[in-house]
Write a protein that holds these residues in place. Structure first.
Motif, short mmCIF file in Angstrom:
data_model
loop_
_atom_site.label_atom_id
_atom_site.label_comp_id
_atom_site.label_asym_id
_atom_site.label_seq_id
_atom_site.Cartn_x
_atom_site.Cartn_y
_atom_site.Cartn_z
N THR A 89 0.83 -1.14 0.03
CA THR A 89 -0.10 0.19 0.09
C THR A 89 0.84 1.11 -0.03
N PRO A 90 0.31 2.46 -0.33
CA PRO A 90 1.18 3.60 -0.62
C PRO A 90 1.80 3.89 0.80
N ASP A 91 1.18 3.91 1.85
CA ASP A 91 2.01 4.21 3.41
C ASP A 91 2.86 3.32 3.49
N ALA A 92 3.08 2.14 3.26
CA ALA A 92 4.20 1.10 2.99
C ALA A 92 5.30 1.68 2.57
N LEU A 93 5.13 2.05 1.08
CA LEU A 93 6.15 2.29 0.28
C LEU A 93 6.71 3.72 0.79
N VAL A 94 5.78 4.57 0.95
CA VAL A 94 6.29 5.98 1.55
C VAL A 94 7.34 5.63 2.75
N GLY A 95 6.75 4.80 3.69
CA GLY A 95 7.46 4.48 4.76
C GLY A 95 8.66 3.99 4.57
N ASP A 96 8.80 3.17 3.71
CA ASP A 96 10.19 2.82 3.57
C ASP A 96 11.24 3.92 3.20
N VAL A 97 10.95 5.14 2.46
CA VAL A 97 11.74 6.11 1.90
C VAL A 97 12.17 6.65 3.21
N PHE A 98 11.48 7.04 4.15
CA PHE A 98 11.87 7.54 5.40
C PHE A 98 12.80 6.68 6.14
N ALA A 99 12.56 5.39 6.31
CA ALA A 99 13.13 4.53 7.17
C ALA A 99 14.46 4.20 6.51
N LEU A 100 14.49 4.39 5.27
CA LEU A 100 15.94 4.15 4.77
C LEU A 100 16.69 5.36 4.80
N ALA A 101 16.17 6.58 4.89
CA ALA A 101 16.95 7.85 5.20
C ALA A 101 17.38 7.69 6.61
N ASP A 102 16.38 7.34 7.57
CA ASP A 102 16.91 7.06 8.91
C ASP A 102 18.16 6.21 9.21
N ALA A 103 17.77 4.92 8.51
CA ALA A 103 18.89 3.92 8.71
C ALA A 103 20.24 4.45 8.20
N LEU A 104 20.13 5.36 7.05
CA LEU A 104 21.35 5.86 6.53
C LEU A 104 22.00 7.17 7.48
N GLY A 105 21.07 7.66 8.15
CA GLY A 105 21.75 8.65 9.12
C GLY A 105 21.36 10.02 8.40
N VAL A 106 20.38 9.87 7.47
CA VAL A 106 19.99 11.32 6.40
C VAL A 106 18.76 11.92 6.97
N GLU A 107 19.02 12.99 7.60
CA GLU A 107 17.82 13.62 7.91
C GLU A 107 16.91 14.37 6.82
N ARG A 108 17.48 15.34 5.93
CA ARG A 108 16.83 15.92 5.01
C ARG A 108 17.72 15.69 3.55
N PHE A 109 16.81 15.53 2.45
CA PHE A 109 17.37 14.82 1.30
C PHE A 109 16.65 15.43 0.10
N ALA A 110 17.17 15.29 -1.04
CA ALA A 110 16.58 15.64 -2.40
C ALA A 110 15.97 14.35 -2.88
N LEU A 111 14.60 14.21 -3.55
CA LEU A 111 14.04 12.93 -3.79
C LEU A 111 13.66 13.11 -5.34
N VAL A 112 14.32 11.93 -5.74
CA VAL A 112 13.80 11.80 -7.28
C VAL A 112 13.26 10.52 -7.56
N GLY A 113 12.28 10.51 -8.48
CA GLY A 113 11.70 9.36 -8.82
C GLY A 113 10.94 9.17 -10.27
N HIS A 114 10.89 8.34 -10.76
CA HIS A 114 10.48 7.77 -12.01
C HIS A 114 9.19 6.86 -12.19
N ASP A 115 8.28 6.93 -12.82
CA ASP A 115 7.28 5.92 -12.72
C ASP A 115 6.87 5.75 -11.48
#
Length: 287
Positions: free
Chosen positions: A72-98
């Motif tokens: 579901t969309p909330d799970a997919l969006v959650g992955d984005v922020f969980a990935l950033a958190d796991a890598l120690g990235v607070e703010r970032f540019a976000l790029v997406g296709h399709d």
């Protein structure tokens, strides 16, 4: 590629290149590709930026839950922020296709304070896309593949033969024929896995997007406009996502620019790799 645990049993395979102290850029690929969809842009930008590109859930060696509701969309969006958190990235540019672009749109609305800039390639804003599907017979015809991928009648074929026969039936050989042979072979090998094929298709099955049979005379509510700068690059020869997907973007973006890529189809990040890289570099440098 390295494995990054996000919690909840989800692990993503991630390419993480460039200086660790440089501004971070997260790249999200679409269906039915992988993090390598952004190979040209990552090679171009990694001397200046920390470029982070996951195989999203369901793809490659990343986790592929069996349940449709895991996509579901909330799970997919959650992955984005969980990935950033796991890598120690607070703010970032976000790029997406399709599909990655759709997730990027939703992530930007979910936590705009964490996203410095948003760049989209051939991915409609989800609320505007639903409005277009409700009112445009042309876009409904072009989006018939969505209904086809949701049909359980294809499950037996997916299990037995992977994704390739279904994709060729729906889309033909056009994009594959244009791809570098080594990249095409990598994708074809991944598409042979029936479990992975079902996971990729689950993105469509879990989506709330509706392809109606006829016009729906209901106004589609739009979210509050995004505060960060937004760059949209659009291959003008996209046959699945029509040019009308660009209509109304000013309603959801306070700071919008659009690069129209003439003679380029849906898979613009690699069909027009140099053009998209230049647009993206110029956009990121403005920040």
């Amino acid at each position: 590629m390295t494995s990054v645990a996000l919690g909840g049993g989800i692990t993503l395979e991630v390419a993480d290149t460039g200086p660790r102290d440089a501004p971070a850029v997260i790249f999200l690929h679409g269906f039915p590709e992988s993090a390598r969809a952004w190979r040209h842009q990552i090679a171009h930008l990694s001397p200046q930026y920390r470029c982070i590109a996951p195989d999203q859930r369901g793809y490659g060696a990343s986790s592929r839950p069996a349940q449709v509701e895991a996509y579901t969309p909330d799970a997919l969006v959650g992955d984005v922020f969980a990935l950033a958190d796991a890598l120690g990235v607070e703010r970032f540019a976000l790029v997406g296709h399709d599909w990655g672009g759709v997730v990027a749109w939703m992530a930007a609305h979910t936590a705009p304070e964490r996203i410095t800039r948003l760049a989209i390639a051939n991915a409609p804003h989800p609320a505007l896309f639903q409005r277009l599907l409700n009112t445009s017979a042309d876009q409904r015809r072009a989006a018939a593949y969505i209904t086809a991928l949701r049909d359980p009648a294809i499950d037996e074929e997916l299990a037995a033969h992977g994704l390739t026969p279904t994709l060729l039936r729906l889309f033909g050989k056009g994009a594959l024929a244009a791809m570098e042979p080594e990249e095409r072979n990598l994708l074809l090998a991944r598409w042979q896995d029936g479990e992975a094929a079902r996971a990729m298709v689950n993105w469509y099955r879990a989506s709330p997007i509706v392809v109606p049979e006829a016009d729906v005379p209901v106004a589609q509510p739009l979210p509050a406009p995004l505060p960060m700068p937004v760059q949209v690059s659009w291959g003008m020869e996209d046959r699945e996502l029509l040019l009308a997907c660009l209509d109304g973007l000013e309603e959801v973006c306070t700071d919008l620019r659009i690069a129209r890529l003439e003679g380029v189809g849906h898979f613009s990040p690699w069909l027009a790799g140099e053009q998209v890289s230049r647009v993206l570099q110029g956009f990121l440098e403005q920040g």
